[in-house]
Design an enzyme around this catalytic site. Structure first.
Site, PDB file in Angstrom:
ATOM      1  CG  ASP A   1     -13.097   5.118   5.885  1.00 19.15           C
ATOM      2  OD1 ASP A   1     -14.023   5.188   5.606  1.00 19.15           O
ATOM      3  OD2 ASP A   1     -12.214   5.155   5.005  1.00 19.15           O
TER       4      ASP A   1
ATOM      5  CE  LYS B   1      -3.843   2.219   2.374  1.00 27.65           C
ATOM      6  NZ  LYS B   1      -5.025   1.877   3.610  1.00 27.65           N
TER       7      LYS B   1
HETATM    8  P1  ADP Z   1      -7.652   3.370   1.059  1.00 25.71           P
HETATM    9  O1  ADP Z   1      -7.115   3.930   2.314  1.00 25.71           O
HETATM   10  O2  ADP Z   1      -7.266   4.171  -0.108  1.00 25.71           O
HETATM   11  O3  ADP Z   1      -9.079   3.491   1.106  1.00 25.71           O
HETATM   12  P2  ADP Z   1      -7.467   0.539   1.365  1.00 25.71           P
HETATM   13  O4  ADP Z   1      -6.438   0.133   2.519  1.00 25.71           O
HETATM   14  O5  ADP Z   1      -8.914   0.368   1.875  1.00 25.71           O
HETATM   15  O6  ADP Z   1      -7.005   1.859   0.917  1.00 25.71           O
HETATM   16  O7  ADP Z   1      -7.298  -0.305   0.109  1.00 25.71           O
HETATM   17  C1  ADP Z   1      -8.069   0.013  -0.864  1.00 25.71           C
HETATM   18  C2  ADP Z   1      -8.465  -1.129  -1.826  1.00 25.71           C
HETATM   19  O8  ADP Z   1      -7.254  -2.101  -1.816  1.00 25.71           O
HETATM   20  C3  ADP Z   1      -9.243  -2.043  -0.919  1.00 25.71           C
HETATM   21  O9  ADP Z   1     -10.492  -2.035  -0.995  1.00 25.71           O
HETATM   22  C4  ADP Z   1      -8.961  -3.411  -1.279  1.00 25.71           C
HETATM   23  O10 ADP Z   1      -9.814  -3.886  -2.541  1.00 25.71           O
HETATM   24  C5  ADP Z   1      -7.656  -3.652  -1.705  1.00 25.71           C
HETATM   25  N1  ADP Z   1      -6.629  -3.959  -0.610  1.00 25.71           N
HETATM   26  C6  ADP Z   1      -6.004  -3.297   0.382  1.00 25.71           C
HETATM   27  N2  ADP Z   1      -5.328  -4.083   1.129  1.00 25.71           N
HETATM   28  C7  ADP Z   1      -5.384  -5.321   0.808  1.00 25.71           C
HETATM   29  C8  ADP Z   1      -5.042  -6.496   1.420  1.00 25.71           C
HETATM   30  N3  ADP Z   1      -4.272  -6.551   2.333  1.00 25.71           N
HETATM   31  N4  ADP Z   1      -5.129  -7.609   0.528  1.00 25.71           N
HETATM   32  C9  ADP Z   1      -5.895  -7.381  -0.572  1.00 25.71           C
HETATM   33  N5  ADP Z   1      -6.644  -6.303  -1.154  1.00 25.71           N
HETATM   34  C10 ADP Z   1      -6.292  -5.100  -0.441  1.00 25.71           C
HETATM   35 MG    MG Z   2     -10.325   1.832   2.346  1.00 26.49          MG
END
Ligand code: ADP
Ligand code: MG
Length: 395
Positions: free
Chosen positions: A226, A121
């Site tokens: 959130d 991320k």
């Molecule tokens: P943001 O803070 O931008 O909302 P998120 O952490 O919610 O970021 O991640 C955005 C998207 O990425 C999630 O909705 C999911 O689909 C995907 N995602 C995030 N972390 C993971 C993970 N550990 N494994 C699989 N998919 C993930």
């Molecule tokens: Mg998110």
């Protein structure tokens, strides 16, 4: 955003040296003067300028000559620094497809040497416009740490610290693997965000698990803030995993109840609409139940006996001051959302708003960015020392 990691392969040691020099210069310059970059990088025979051209070609830095000849990192440049550091540490060996785009992050798959796929991320705090914030100059001026590099790094550090602590307390969250700059590496969840799930075998069970998580978090002294169908992952066996932690707050936050109720409401609303669930709970006679008659958990009944994770989190390197900075930023963003919905402007590559007086940014950033203790590589620390020497020589 395109993350062409092939470029990584063609970048030399000198390229990274100069890119790191730009990053260091950005601790107290919005645009880093070319000669300062040259001094920090210390390449012979004008090598820095040649390298800068190459970095510019690959969009890792941005050139600005409006006031003086200078450069700043782009998101891509910052991504490369983090990726390089993590690859050097052996955390992963390759970057794969993009699996998520959030308002404030980009998520990619990465693979380790033994082929295990992890999630990466890249935090992008400050990507969304600050139009409303810009109009509140006062707010900005007091928020001295307004800088996308710093904020994104803080968000990553917070996410990493919270993920580790939550995992240690048995919460279903991804396993935190490593963190560098604005980048967090975690285990990949083999599922989909709840928002994409059209059918569940046992919607009641999933619903109860999710509400149970909000309650258990509050019992541990935390509110997600959130908590919704985008940040809850569901696997094929309907196992629930919670993601996305940079905005979490303590139950002692002044708006804690509002955040808690809002998290609960999001889940109720979603399950009512998508799975047609209706809710009702029989009250016990004392009237002190943790749930009201509509089945919603009562904030004050739950936080009576909190077992706070605060101490552990402070020990992780994420300080109360860091928490204050990030909360102020996020709350500013929330205000901005409601005022400007549908009127967002993406600030290209996360630069500072143009109207801010340079000298103010310069002074405030130099005060605060030096003071913040965020994890560094040993390498970073060494270069930092070199950098401080450079600065004291130049003064
Ligand atoms: P943001 O803070 O931008 O909302 P998120 O952490 O919610 O970021 O991640 C955005 C998207 O990425 C999630 O909705 C999911 O689909 C995907 N995602 C995030 N972390 C993971 C993970 N550990 N494994 C699989 N998919 C993930
Ligand atoms: Mg998110």
């Amino acid at each position: 955003m395109k993350l062409d990691v092939n470029v990584l392969r063609y970048l030399s040691k000198e390229d990274f040296r100069v890119l790191t020099a730009v990053e260091m210069g950005m601790r107290n310059h919005q645009i880093v003067p070319a000669e300062l970059i040259d001094r920090i990088a210390g390449l012979k025979h004008g090598g820095t300028y040649k390298v800068l051209k190459n970095l510019l070609k690959h969009k890792l830095v941005h050139h600005d000559s409006s006031k003086y000849d200078g450069f700043r990192l782009t998101y891509l440049g910052y991504d490369f620094l983090a990726i390089k550091a993590l690859v050097n540490r052996g955390v992963f060996v390759s970057v794969g497809r993009q699996i998520g785009v959030g308002k404030e992050s980009d998520i990619f798959e990465v693979a380790t040497e033994d082929g295990t796929v992890l999630a990466m991320k890249l935090h992008r705090l400050g990507r969304v416009s600050f139009r409303a914030v810009k109009s509140k100059r006062d707010y900005l001026l007091h928020r001295s740490s307004y800088n996308w590099l710093y904020l994104s790094r803080l968000a990553a550090l917070k996410e990493f610290a919270f993920m580790e602590a939550l995992k240690a307390h048995g919460f279903p969250v991804p396993a935190a693997v490593d963190c560098n700059r604005h980048c967090v590496i975690m285990s990949l969840v083999q599922g989909y965000p709840l928002v994409q799930v059209k059918q569940l075998q046992n919607p009641e069970t999933v619903f109860e698990t999710i509400i149970g998580l909000v309650v258990r978090l509050a019992e541990k002294g935390l509110i997600h803030c959130d908590f919704n169908e985008f940040n809850i992952m569901i696997e094929d066996d309907e196992k629930v995993t919670l993601i996305d932690f940079p905005q979490m707050v303590s139950v002692s936050h002044r708006n804690a109840q509002m955040y808690f109720d809002r998290d609960v409401e999001c889940i109720f609303k979603f399950f009512r609409k998508r799975f047609n669930l209706s809710f009702h709970v029989d009250q016990d006679e004392s009237g002190e139940s943790e749930f009201d008659e509509s089945g919603r958990p009562r904030f004050f009944a739950i936080v009576k006996s909190t077992d706070s994770l605060d101490k552990e989190l402070a020990a992780s390197g994420f300080t109360t001051k860091d928490q204050d900075v990030i909360e102020e930023f996020i709350e500013g963003g929330i205000e901005q959302d409601s005022e400007n919905s549908g009127d967002e402007e993406i600030v290209a590559e996360g630069c500072l708003p143009a109207e801010i007086d340079d000298t103010v940014v310069y002074n405030l950033n130099s005060l605060h960015l030096h003071g913040c203790a965020v994890r560094h590589d040993v390498n970073d620390e060494m270069q930092e020392k070199q950098y401080s020497n450079e600065v004291s020589h130049s003064n």
